[in-house]
Design a protein around this motif. Structure first.
Motif, mmCIF file in Angstrom:
data_model
loop_
_atom_site.group_PDB
_atom_site.id
_atom_site.type_symbol
_atom_site.label_atom_id
_atom_site.label_comp_id
_atom_site.label_asym_id
_atom_site.label_seq_id
_atom_site.Cartn_x
_atom_site.Cartn_y
_atom_site.Cartn_z
ATOM 1 N N PRO A 139 0.805 -1.226 0.000
ATOM 2 C CA PRO A 139 0.000 0.000 0.000
ATOM 3 C C PRO A 139 0.838 1.277 0.000
ATOM 4 N N LEU A 140 2.130 1.172 0.279
ATOM 5 C CA LEU A 140 3.005 2.347 0.224
ATOM 6 C C LEU A 140 3.335 2.757 -1.202
ATOM 7 N N LYS A 153 -1.405 2.604 7.214
ATOM 8 C CA LYS A 153 -1.486 2.492 8.679
ATOM 9 C C LYS A 153 -2.031 1.138 9.098
ATOM 10 N N ASP A 154 -2.961 0.593 8.335
ATOM 11 C CA ASP A 154 -3.479 -0.738 8.658
ATOM 12 C C ASP A 154 -2.350 -1.759 8.694
ATOM 13 N N GLY A 180 4.644 12.029 5.272
ATOM 14 C CA GLY A 180 4.765 10.623 5.617
ATOM 15 C C GLY A 180 5.396 10.361 6.966
ATOM 16 N N TRP A 181 6.684 10.663 7.086
ATOM 17 C CA TRP A 181 7.396 10.340 8.315
ATOM 18 C C TRP A 181 6.821 11.073 9.505
ATOM 19 N N ALA A 182 6.326 12.287 9.317
ATOM 20 C CA ALA A 182 5.751 13.053 10.426
ATOM 21 C C ALA A 182 4.588 12.312 11.064
ATOM 22 N N ARG A 183 3.869 11.515 10.272
ATOM 23 C CA ARG A 183 2.759 10.744 10.854
ATOM 24 C C ARG A 183 3.213 9.351 11.285
ATOM 25 N N PRO A 201 -8.681 13.136 -0.961
ATOM 26 C CA PRO A 201 -9.227 11.897 -0.388
ATOM 27 C C PRO A 201 -8.454 10.648 -0.812
ATOM 28 N N GLN A 202 -7.932 10.639 -2.052
ATOM 29 C CA GLN A 202 -7.152 9.480 -2.495
ATOM 30 C C GLN A 202 -5.916 9.293 -1.620
ATOM 31 N N ARG A 203 -5.247 10.395 -1.326
ATOM 32 C CA ARG A 203 -4.059 10.312 -0.482
ATOM 33 C C ARG A 203 -4.433 9.835 0.921
ATOM 34 N N ASP A 204 -5.513 10.369 1.463
ATOM 35 C CA ASP A 204 -5.933 9.980 2.818
ATOM 36 C C ASP A 204 -6.278 8.494 2.886
#
Length: 255
Positions: free
Chosen positions: A138-139, A180-181, A229-232, A170-173
């Motif tokens: 998914p990455l 995250k899953d 990315g890394w921030a989250r 929304p696609q990015r989210d």
């Protein structure tokens, strides 16, 4: 060149790691970082040779590197990393490709400071296969376009026309939710070591090939998607991934 070097008066020949630069010669590709981690961990002397994407095939073919596979047309496919080891025969050095093959070779040829603790090779090989083929899947829609944007112009042009667009809105989210899953699932697996390890690394207390493969993905995110990315990612699962980064930091030599 690695910061690690032998104190012996007989300095062994230097290995050569072939890598892909971004806009600056700073390592970012996860498959190549896996090998860089092993070289640093084993304290082997090496240097990095940077190759832009348009020169990969011609350079590797000319040096006799094994192809990574064969395309639908029957033409050999060449990819990095490639490692050259002149230790046993400087006139005919060993040339290896494919990160898994290189990892196995380094463990056999340089057994000191093993990245496969005794009895763990099969398990770790399976774990790294999972990271490559399932965990990272998914990455790809997020990271591949972002990585393309940060390549040198010549390398960008090499892929232009066949590169997906950067996800937005929304696609990015949704894409980050899928990522995250996977991180949540992996965290739940690694949490089974709670009480039987340090709560960070896969093998309990000592870093191993699995940790390097996983941290290579974290470096990819940090280098190519630091803010989005890394921030989250670094905050997910109670900061587990930041702790893994810190645990592997001493083996992040880049020269």
């Amino acid at each position: 060149m690695s910061a690690y070097h032998s104190s012996s008066s007989r300095v062994p020949p230097m290995l050569t790691l072939y890598d892909i630069p971004g806009q600056t010669p700073q390592p970012w590709a996860p498959n190549i970082w896996r090998i860089r981690f092993i070289l640093n961990f084993k304290r082997l002397r090496y240097r990095t040779v940077w190759i832009d994407f348009p020169e990969v095939e011609s350079t590797l073919a000319s040096m006799g590197a094994p192809p990574s596979g064969v395309g639908s047309s029957g033409k050999p496919i060449y990819t990095l990393p490639v490692l050259v080891d002149p230790t046993n025969n400087p006139r005919a050095p060993k040339v290896l490709s494919n990160p898994n093959v290189i990892a196995e070779y380094l463990e056999s040829a340089y057994p000191a400071r093993p990245v496969f603790p005794e009895g763990s090779r099969a398990m770790q090989t399976m774990f790294v296969h999972y990271i490559q083929d399932v965990f990272c899947k998914p990455l790809l829609p997020i990271m591949v376009p972002l990585s393309h944007q940060q390549l040198p112009e010549r390398s960008q042009a090499h892929f232009r026309g066949g590169m997906p667009t950067v996800l937005t809105g929304p696609q990015r989210d949704m894409a980050w939710k899928a990522v995250k899953d996977q991180f949540d699932f992996l965290a739940a697996i690694l949490d089974k070591n709670t009480g039987d390890g340090d709560g960070v690394v896969a093998m309990g207390y000592d870093v191993s090939y699995t940790d390097f493969a996983l941290c290579s993905v974290l470096i990819w995110i940090q280098r190519m998607a630091a803010q989005d990315g890394w921030a989250r990612v670094r905050t997910w699962n109670g900061g587990r991934w930041q702790r893994l980064w810190e645990r592997c930091r001493e083996y992040m030599d880049e020269m």
